[in-house]
Design a protein around this motif. Structure first.
Motif, PDB file in Angstrom:
ATOM      1  N   GLY A  16      31.065  35.486  44.491  1.00 11.34           N
ATOM      2  CA  GLY A  16      30.115  36.360  43.806  1.00 11.34           C
ATOM      3  C   GLY A  16      30.210  36.203  42.300  1.00 11.34           C
ATOM      4  N   TRP A  17      30.302  37.356  41.609  1.00 11.94           N
ATOM      5  CA  TRP A  17      30.412  37.323  40.148  1.00 11.94           C
ATOM      6  C   TRP A  17      31.702  36.647  39.691  1.00 11.94           C
ATOM      7  CZ3 TRP A  17      26.760  37.896  36.688  1.00 11.94           C
ATOM      8  CH2 TRP A  17      27.112  38.028  35.354  1.00 11.94           C
ATOM      9  N   GLY A  18      32.653  36.513  40.623  1.00 13.19           N
ATOM     10  CA  GLY A  18      33.893  35.842  40.273  1.00 13.19           C
ATOM     11  C   GLY A  18      33.681  34.430  39.756  1.00 13.19           C
ATOM     12  N   MET A  20      31.181  33.492  37.960  1.00 15.17           N
ATOM     13  CA  MET A  20      30.778  33.620  36.555  1.00 15.17           C
ATOM     14  C   MET A  20      32.001  33.866  35.670  1.00 15.17           C
ATOM     15  SD  MET A  20      27.612  33.024  36.528  1.00 15.17           S
ATOM     16  CE  MET A  20      27.309  33.427  34.807  1.00 15.17           C
ATOM     17  N   ILE A  21      32.981  34.594  36.214  1.00  9.67           N
ATOM     18  CA  ILE A  21      34.237  34.780  35.480  1.00  9.67           C
ATOM     19  C   ILE A  21      34.937  33.434  35.300  1.00  9.67           C
ATOM     20  CG2 ILE A  21      36.483  35.929  35.529  1.00  9.67           C
ATOM     21  CD1 ILE A  21      34.161  37.837  35.113  1.00  9.67           C
ATOM     22  N   VAL A  22      34.931  32.617  36.353  1.00  3.93           N
ATOM     23  CA  VAL A  22      35.521  31.277  36.261  1.00  3.93           C
ATOM     24  C   VAL A  22      34.795  30.438  35.213  1.00  3.93           C
ATOM     25  CG1 VAL A  22      35.871  29.108  37.513  1.00  3.93           C
ATOM     26  CG2 VAL A  22      36.417  31.281  38.611  1.00  3.93           C
ATOM     27  N   ALA A  23      33.459  30.526  35.202  1.00  2.00           N
ATOM     28  CA  ALA A  23      32.682  29.782  34.199  1.00  2.00           C
ATOM     29  C   ALA A  23      33.010  30.251  32.791  1.00  2.00           C
ATOM     30  CB  ALA A  23      31.183  29.938  34.481  1.00  2.00           C
ATOM     31  N   GLY A  24      33.129  31.571  32.622  1.00  2.00           N
ATOM     32  CA  GLY A  24      33.480  32.104  31.310  1.00  2.00           C
ATOM     33  C   GLY A  24      34.858  31.653  30.866  1.00  2.00           C
ATOM     34  N   CYS A  25      35.825  31.684  31.794  1.00  2.00           N
ATOM     35  CA  CYS A  25      37.173  31.228  31.463  1.00  2.00           C
ATOM     36  C   CYS A  25      37.190  29.733  31.158  1.00  2.00           C
ATOM     37  CB  CYS A  25      38.120  31.557  32.619  1.00  2.00           C
ATOM     38  SG  CYS A  25      39.860  31.244  32.272  1.00  2.00           S
ATOM     39  N   PHE A  26      36.354  28.978  31.871  1.00  2.00           N
ATOM     40  CA  PHE A  26      36.220  27.541  31.622  1.00  2.00           C
ATOM     41  C   PHE A  26      35.777  27.280  30.175  1.00  2.00           C
ATOM     42  CE2 PHE A  26      33.369  23.856  31.502  1.00  2.00           C
ATOM     43  CZ  PHE A  26      34.180  22.856  32.018  1.00  2.00           C
ATOM     44  N   LEU A  27      34.752  28.016  29.730  1.00  2.00           N
ATOM     45  CA  LEU A  27      34.276  27.857  28.350  1.00  2.00           C
ATOM     46  C   LEU A  27      35.304  28.336  27.338  1.00  2.00           C
ATOM     47  CD1 LEU A  27      30.564  29.022  28.803  1.00  2.00           C
ATOM     48  CD2 LEU A  27      31.400  26.684  28.518  1.00  2.00           C
ATOM     49  N   VAL A  28      36.045  29.387  27.694  1.00  2.00           N
ATOM     50  CA  VAL A  28      37.082  29.900  26.788  1.00  2.00           C
ATOM     51  C   VAL A  28      38.162  28.848  26.558  1.00  2.00           C
ATOM     52  CG1 VAL A  28      38.984  31.553  26.608  1.00  2.00           C
ATOM     53  CG2 VAL A  28      36.704  32.344  27.238  1.00  2.00           C
ATOM     54  N   THR A  29      38.594  28.177  27.638  1.00  2.00           N
ATOM     55  CA  THR A  29      39.634  27.163  27.473  1.00  2.00           C
ATOM     56  C   THR A  29      39.137  25.967  26.671  1.00  2.00           C
ATOM     57  OG1 THR A  29      39.057  26.246  29.653  1.00  2.00           O
ATOM     58  CG2 THR A  29      40.881  27.814  29.565  1.00  2.00           C
ATOM     59  N   ILE A  30      37.839  25.660  26.762  1.00  4.35           N
ATOM     60  CA  ILE A  30      37.288  24.590  25.925  1.00  4.35           C
ATOM     61  C   ILE A  30      37.372  24.974  24.457  1.00  4.35           C
ATOM     62  CG2 ILE A  30      35.179  23.372  25.264  1.00  4.35           C
ATOM     63  CD1 ILE A  30      34.343  23.302  28.136  1.00  4.35           C
ATOM     64  N   CYS A  31      36.942  26.207  24.160  1.00  4.21           N
ATOM     65  CA  CYS A  31      36.859  26.656  22.764  1.00  4.21           C
ATOM     66  C   CYS A  31      38.214  26.974  22.152  1.00  4.21           C
ATOM     67  CB  CYS A  31      35.959  27.891  22.667  1.00  4.21           C
ATOM     68  SG  CYS A  31      34.234  27.593  23.081  1.00  4.21           S
ATOM     69  N   PRO A  81      43.087  37.384  28.276  1.00  4.10           N
ATOM     70  CA  PRO A  81      42.256  38.232  29.147  1.00  4.10           C
ATOM     71  C   PRO A  81      41.376  37.445  30.104  1.00  4.10           C
ATOM     72  CG  PRO A  81      42.193  39.025  26.882  1.00  4.10           C
ATOM     73  CD  PRO A  81      42.871  37.693  26.851  1.00  4.10           C
ATOM     74  N   ALA A  82      40.835  36.313  29.655  1.00  4.91           N
ATOM     75  CA  ALA A  82      39.981  35.517  30.537  1.00  4.91           C
ATOM     76  C   ALA A  82      40.763  34.989  31.732  1.00  4.91           C
ATOM     77  CB  ALA A  82      39.356  34.354  29.756  1.00  4.91           C
ATOM     78  N   ILE A  83      41.990  34.536  31.496  1.00  5.26           N
ATOM     79  CA  ILE A  83      42.825  34.035  32.587  1.00  5.26           C
ATOM     80  C   ILE A  83      43.179  35.155  33.552  1.00  5.26           C
ATOM     81  CG2 ILE A  83      45.082  33.039  33.130  1.00  5.26           C
ATOM     82  CD1 ILE A  83      44.890  31.493  30.519  1.00  5.26           C
ATOM     83  N   ALA A  84      43.519  36.327  33.007  1.00  8.32           N
ATOM     84  CA  ALA A  84      43.870  37.458  33.862  1.00  8.32           C
ATOM     85  C   ALA A  84      42.679  37.901  34.716  1.00  8.32           C
ATOM     86  CB  ALA A  84      44.373  38.621  33.008  1.00  8.32           C
ATOM     87  N   MET A  85      41.465  37.824  34.186  1.00  9.31           N
ATOM     88  CA  MET A  85      40.277  38.238  34.936  1.00  9.31           C
ATOM     89  C   MET A  85      40.055  37.362  36.163  1.00  9.31           C
ATOM     90  SD  MET A  85      38.628  40.902  33.786  1.00  9.31           S
ATOM     91  CE  MET A  85      36.897  40.695  34.188  1.00  9.31           C
ATOM     92  N   VAL A  86      40.357  36.075  36.056  1.00 10.60           N
ATOM     93  CA  VAL A  86      40.223  35.193  37.213  1.00 10.60           C
ATOM     94  C   VAL A  86      41.135  35.654  38.333  1.00 10.60           C
ATOM     95  CG1 VAL A  86      40.521  32.827  38.053  1.00 10.60           C
ATOM     96  CG2 VAL A  86      39.522  33.223  35.805  1.00 10.60           C
ATOM     97  N   GLY A  87      42.365  36.062  37.989  1.00  5.32           N
ATOM     98  CA  GLY A  87      43.297  36.550  38.994  1.00  5.32           C
ATOM     99  C   GLY A  87      42.845  37.833  39.659  1.00  5.32           C
TER     100      GLY A  87
END
Length: 438
Positions: A16-18, A20-31, A81-87
């Motif tokens: 589900g929305w998870g 999108m959380i993975v996508a957000g964390c993916f972009l965070v690790t790039i930046c 926080p982005a990594i923790a949200m994936v968990g």
């Protein structure tokens, strides 16, 4: 301002929305992590412009990494926080989700390394940094994707809940400024903090924390000195940037494939061992690096190191969750990444000092390699001791007289049972017919 609606679920949705959380964390690790790694390409430019030695120039990269992990400033406000949200959103497919999310570091390095070299050649290092700064502003978009979720997780102990409920009922009949109000607030605050940070009392977490210190010391210098080392053995600037790209793209493969493999049924129970294996192999790669002095040899090194670097980075949150559970995962991950700070601060300057003193990179790379190997051996030894202790407790539980043990010292019987896992608990129940786990 509108009130934020929190998604409520009895268990992680694993989709589900998870995603999108993975996508957000993916972009965070790039930046964040990818941009930080690209500072290695700026290293020679900084050294030439400011006319400083290796040790002094290395402080630039060290301070960036240290502040990110130590102070909750800058990149840390997005990364942890982005990594923790994936968990929070994944349980059954947690390793795969983390593999995809953390692969942003490798993809970003693969794309940004040649781009940064091109930007430096076209706009100088100052213009390249300005353009990277504009790119990093995309972190604001990533933050907009992070929707909070509330899970039905383990609560505080029944006695603590009873105290809070009783005092809350009394609180309704008391004035806001009464002593009872203050006592209730303090009690509930202590209950919450005790539950959230109870992992500090876990021996397994203490060993993990010490291991992380040595692992972080070893992993950081390569991303500072790979390009300068390649240049020192006759590799061109574009080829040196290509090595960073290779390391980055193989890092992606390690993130995703290792995450997928360790989620399979055959390896699901061995994720801890896989983490140790990946860290140890990166250490061995370090030990071989001083003998590799040409591009055809450095490319396989970048592939091997990059793969296992992506592998263990993916499993850090998984191993942490295995030790502390999902309830305290956010706080425990914060501590784990906080512990990266000091090694990240001191390891590149120490490596630079060794290069300045010895005139070669050999001592610096060997120290990093042995540090990572020691990190893996330490965790492996701790797990071995724990298994031996479980075996001993199981043997004592089977060999002792259950009736005598329960009659003379019931607390000992309960302690033995609590030390075993669920499977071991079933064995104890069979060996001790009179034992009631409730």
């Amino acid at each position: 301002m509108t009130k934020v609606n929190r998604a409520r679920s009895t268990s992680p949705p694993d989709g589900g929305w998870g995603w999108m959380i993975v996508a957000g964390c993916f972009l965070v690790t790039i930046c964040t992590r990818a941009v930080t790694r690209c500072i290695s390409i700026f290293f020679v430019e900084f050294q030439t412009y400011f006319t400083q030695d290796y040790a002094q120039t290395a402080w630039i990269h060290s301070i960036v990494d240290c502040v990110t992990m130590l102070c909750g400033l800058g990149f840390a406000l997005c990364y942890s926080p982005a990594i923790a949200m994936v968990g929070k959103y994944f349980s059954r497919r947690k390793a795969l989700a983390y593999g995809i999310a953390m692969s942003g570091s490798g993809i970003g390095t693969f794309v940004l390394a040649p781009v940064v070299q091109l930007l430096i050649e076209q706009f100088s290092w100052r213009g390249a940094l300005l353009i990277l700064g504009g790119f990093v502003l995309n972190l604001c978009v990533c933050g907009a994707l992070m929707r909070p979720i509330t899970l039905k997780e383990a609560q505080t102990a029944p006695e603590q809940n009873h105290v809070c409920r009783t005092q809350k009922q009394d609180l309704k009949r008391a004035s806001p400024c009464s002593a009872l109000t203050k006592e209730w607030v303090q009690t509930c605050l202590c209950c919450s903090l005790q539950q959230e940070y109870s992992f500090f009392l876990m021996p397994d977490f203490i060993v993990l924390a010490v291991s992380v210190l040595f692992m972080a010391y070893g992993c950081s210098p390569l991303f500072v000195y790979l390009v300068p080392y390649a240049l020192s053995v006759g590799v061109s600037h574009q080829q040196a940037a290509f090595l960073m790209s290779v390391l980055g793209v193989i890092d992606i493969v390690g993130n995703i494939t290792f995450g997928w493999l360790t989620d399979r049924r055959c390896l699901k129970n061995y994720q801890y061992v896989c983490y140790l294996f990946a860290v140890a192999l990166d250490g061995l790669c370090y030990l071989c690096l001083p003998m590799l002095q040409s591009l055809p040899l450095l490319v396989p090194f970048s592939c091997t190191f990059g793969y296992f670097d992506g592998a263990y980075v993916t499993l850090i949150p998984v191993v942490t969750a295995e030790i502390v559970g999902t309830t305290s995962l956010s706080s425990a991950l914060g501590v784990v990444y906080f512990l990266h700070a000091v090694p990240y601060l001191v390891s590149p300057p120490i490596a630079g000092w060794l290069v300045d003193t010895t005139g070669s990179y050999t001592a610096a790379f060997l120290l990093c390699g042995f540090s990572m190997i020691f990190s893996s051996v330490l965790l492996g030894f701790a797990r071995l001791v724990k298994k031996m202790k479980k075996t001993q407790l199981r043997f004592l539980a089977r060999e002792s007289d259950p009736k005598l043990q329960l009659w003379t010292n019931g607390s000992v019987a309960y302690s033995v049972a609590s030390e075993l896992d669920q499977k071991d608990g079933e064995s104890v129940a069979i060996a001790m017919p009179g034992y009631n786990p409730t």
